[in-house]
Design a protein around this motif. Sequence first.
Motif, PDB file in Angstrom:
ATOM      1  N   ALA A 122      -9.417   2.634   5.220  1.00  0.00           N
ATOM      2  CA  ALA A 122     -10.217   3.528   4.379  1.00  0.00           C
ATOM      3  C   ALA A 122     -11.291   4.266   5.172  1.00  0.00           C
ATOM      4  N   ALA A 123     -11.135   4.321   6.494  1.00  0.00           N
ATOM      5  CA  ALA A 123     -12.178   4.892   7.350  1.00  0.00           C
ATOM      6  C   ALA A 123     -12.458   6.358   7.042  1.00  0.00           C
ATOM      7  N   ILE A 348      -5.564  12.738   1.812  1.00  0.00           N
ATOM      8  CA  ILE A 348      -4.157  12.543   2.156  1.00  0.00           C
ATOM      9  C   ILE A 348      -3.680  13.555   3.201  1.00  0.00           C
ATOM     10  N   LEU A 349      -4.285  14.730   3.233  1.00  0.00           N
ATOM     11  CA  LEU A 349      -3.854  15.761   4.182  1.00  0.00           C
ATOM     12  C   LEU A 349      -4.263  15.453   5.617  1.00  0.00           C
ATOM     13  N   THR A 350      -5.187  14.542   5.796  1.00  0.00           N
ATOM     14  CA  THR A 350      -5.632  14.186   7.145  1.00  0.00           C
ATOM     15  C   THR A 350      -5.145  12.799   7.556  1.00  0.00           C
ATOM     16  N   LEU A 351      -4.271  12.203   6.774  1.00  0.00           N
ATOM     17  CA  LEU A 351      -3.755  10.863   7.081  1.00  0.00           C
ATOM     18  C   LEU A 351      -2.820  10.927   8.282  1.00  0.00           C
ATOM     19  N   ASP A 352      -3.046  10.057   9.247  1.00  0.00           N
ATOM     20  CA  ASP A 352      -2.208  10.029  10.450  1.00  0.00           C
ATOM     21  C   ASP A 352      -0.748   9.748  10.104  1.00  0.00           C
ATOM     22  N   ASN A 353       0.140  10.470  10.755  1.00  0.00           N
ATOM     23  CA  ASN A 353       1.596  10.271  10.655  1.00  0.00           C
ATOM     24  C   ASN A 353       2.158  10.516   9.268  1.00  0.00           C
ATOM     25  N   PHE A 354       1.421  11.268   8.446  1.00  0.00           N
ATOM     26  CA  PHE A 354       1.937  11.605   7.116  1.00  0.00           C
ATOM     27  C   PHE A 354       2.443  13.040   7.123  1.00  0.00           C
ATOM     28  N   ASP A 355       3.626  13.238   6.551  1.00  0.00           N
ATOM     29  CA  ASP A 355       4.201  14.574   6.431  1.00  0.00           C
ATOM     30  C   ASP A 355       3.527  15.288   5.257  1.00  0.00           C
ATOM     31  N   THR A 356       2.608  16.181   5.567  1.00  0.00           N
ATOM     32  CA  THR A 356       1.810  16.821   4.516  1.00  0.00           C
ATOM     33  C   THR A 356       2.648  17.698   3.584  1.00  0.00           C
ATOM     34  N   SER A 357       3.858  18.052   4.004  1.00  0.00           N
ATOM     35  CA  SER A 357       4.713  18.843   3.113  1.00  0.00           C
ATOM     36  C   SER A 357       5.077  18.056   1.862  1.00  0.00           C
ATOM     37  N   LEU A 358       5.023  16.719   1.960  1.00  0.00           N
ATOM     38  CA  LEU A 358       5.332  15.878   0.798  1.00  0.00           C
ATOM     39  C   LEU A 358       4.231  15.966  -0.259  1.00  0.00           C
ATOM     40  N   ALA A 359       3.057  16.423   0.134  1.00  0.00           N
ATOM     41  CA  ALA A 359       1.935  16.553  -0.808  1.00  0.00           C
ATOM     42  C   ALA A 359       1.876  17.941  -1.438  1.00  0.00           C
ATOM     43  N   GLU A 360       2.824  18.787  -1.120  1.00  0.00           N
ATOM     44  CA  GLU A 360       2.834  20.135  -1.696  1.00  0.00           C
ATOM     45  C   GLU A 360       2.902  20.063  -3.214  1.00  0.00           C
ATOM     46  N   ASP A 361       2.016  20.799  -3.862  1.00  0.00           N
ATOM     47  CA  ASP A 361       1.918  20.885  -5.321  1.00  0.00           C
ATOM     48  C   ASP A 361       1.312  19.643  -5.988  1.00  0.00           C
ATOM     49  N   VAL A 362       0.827  18.698  -5.192  1.00  0.00           N
ATOM     50  CA  VAL A 362       0.111  17.564  -5.782  1.00  0.00           C
ATOM     51  C   VAL A 362      -1.184  18.077  -6.410  1.00  0.00           C
ATOM     52  N   MET A 363      -1.462  17.633  -7.625  1.00  0.00           N
ATOM     53  CA  MET A 363      -2.663  18.048  -8.354  1.00  0.00           C
ATOM     54  C   MET A 363      -3.659  16.890  -8.420  1.00  0.00           C
ATOM     55  N   LEU A 364      -4.923  17.228  -8.413  1.00  0.00           N
ATOM     56  CA  LEU A 364      -5.942  16.185  -8.527  1.00  0.00           C
ATOM     57  C   LEU A 364      -7.233  16.782  -9.079  1.00  0.00           C
ATOM     58  N   LEU A 365      -8.039  15.905  -9.654  1.00  0.00           N
ATOM     59  CA  LEU A 365      -9.373  16.290 -10.101  1.00  0.00           C
ATOM     60  C   LEU A 365     -10.374  15.900  -9.025  1.00  0.00           C
ATOM     61  N   THR A 366     -11.184  16.841  -8.635  1.00  0.00           N
ATOM     62  CA  THR A 366     -12.194  16.594  -7.614  1.00  0.00           C
ATOM     63  C   THR A 366     -13.369  17.522  -7.882  1.00  0.00           C
ATOM     64  N   PRO A 367     -14.580  17.113  -7.516  1.00  0.00           N
ATOM     65  CA  PRO A 367     -15.741  17.973  -7.776  1.00  0.00           C
ATOM     66  C   PRO A 367     -15.987  19.010  -6.689  1.00  0.00           C
TER      67      PRO A 367
END
Length: 472
Positions: A122-123, A348-367
């Motif tokens: 969680a760093a 999630i977009l800065t997670l090491d070794n994660f294919d960020t294309s898999l997060a395309e169109d992911v929706m979230l609530l954030t301030p």
Amino acid sequence: MLFLKFCGLLSLKPIRKDFILTIRLLLIVILYCLRLCFCRVVFIFLIAGLNRHINGICFFNLGIYKHKFMKEVIEMKKSTRIFALILALMLTVACFAGCSGKSGDSNAAIKIGGIGPLTGAAAIYGQAVQHGAEIAIEEVNEKDGPKFELKFEDDENDAEKSVNAYNKLKDWGMQISLGSVTTQPCIAVSTETFSDRIFTLTPSASSTDVLGGLPDKDGNVSIPRKDNVFQMCFTDPNQGVASAQYIKDQNLGTKIAVIYNNSDAYSTGIYQKFSSEAEKLGLDIVSVKTFTDDSANNFTSQLNEAKDAGADLLFLPIYYTPASLILSQADKMQYKPKIFSVDGMDGILTLDNFDTSLAEDVMLLTPFTADATDDLTTNFVTKYKEKYNEVPNQFAADAYDCVYAIYNAVKNQSITADMSTSDICEKMISAFTDSSFRLDGLTGKDMTWSTTGEVSKGPKGMVIKNGVYVGM
């Protein structure tokens, strides 16, 4: 040896009698003053030890006027006696000034302590909070008004280590706390700050148990209100309610599946309110599956049930690390529902070794969104990129806003570094619960706080497009 001789325990014939009497009188005054202000317990024992030796002088009932020592003092030369008394008076003032209960210079920097995961899974959250706070500290220290000093400790997202980190900061002299970044550690730390009366404003620990005094899903209050603790982030229930309302208002899904971590207070708190609000709004939840921290590696059964139930929207009130595995495993199953999440997904977009294309169109609530065009956001993002070579997330923005909220409250209440932590705490509580106290920050405009410790600000719907967050 000289000390004992001056105290009259040994004879010292070569030294003049008046000089010996002067030193002995000064020593008595010093020791007596130290005993009065309780600065050092050891001096009490020292006095007790000397009490029966220094010509029978009784320190505890101050019966020195009845002893021949005072006769000797009276017989001293007038000039010597006046000199001794002046020195004694000066030392008395100095001793009491040193024991006045003030903690230091009123113009000194107020010490702010922060705790969070700077290492481990969680760093990204802890580092973002530390960096956001550092930028804000640098800015406010360039302004006229109160100055701050920041110290941040790593807790590896572990409650026990978080309490240990808190104790280190307390030993350092922390006067205001940013609490802990993640929920479970902050529940533990907020209990400590409440007991110690240290004002706490957490940027991101969103459980109602951090604050206390708020009802659970059954309407029961199991943890009393910790009146010194406030949040910059949405509470978990508010995120759950807002998510259900957003999904309903935007017509994002007809059949909804939920996967949440039932061993985590953050995830559970959001789900519980989401579920009750979804029922009120008539949302169709067709599958609810759970996991724990120990089983957060294989989500095949959860995804299969959601797929078999025909869920076209998957609600994930969880942190981004398990969410990344869910996205990867869903892709391998060729299961492609819409994904809706909460602020824990940010990162999630800065997670090491994660294919960020898999997060395309992911929706979230954030301030917060880093691509906003207002001056405050663009200036913050520019500084953050220059200093840390990355785009800030909402945790960094929340921490930045925390420092400015603290700055405004400290300034409004004329708080100084020489005040006790308990006095600072009471003044900060008074500031935050005043209806006129408001903050325009990165994560909200016209933000206010209630006596429950909750912040009032509106969430923003975001969607990931081409590897960046875009407002919906």
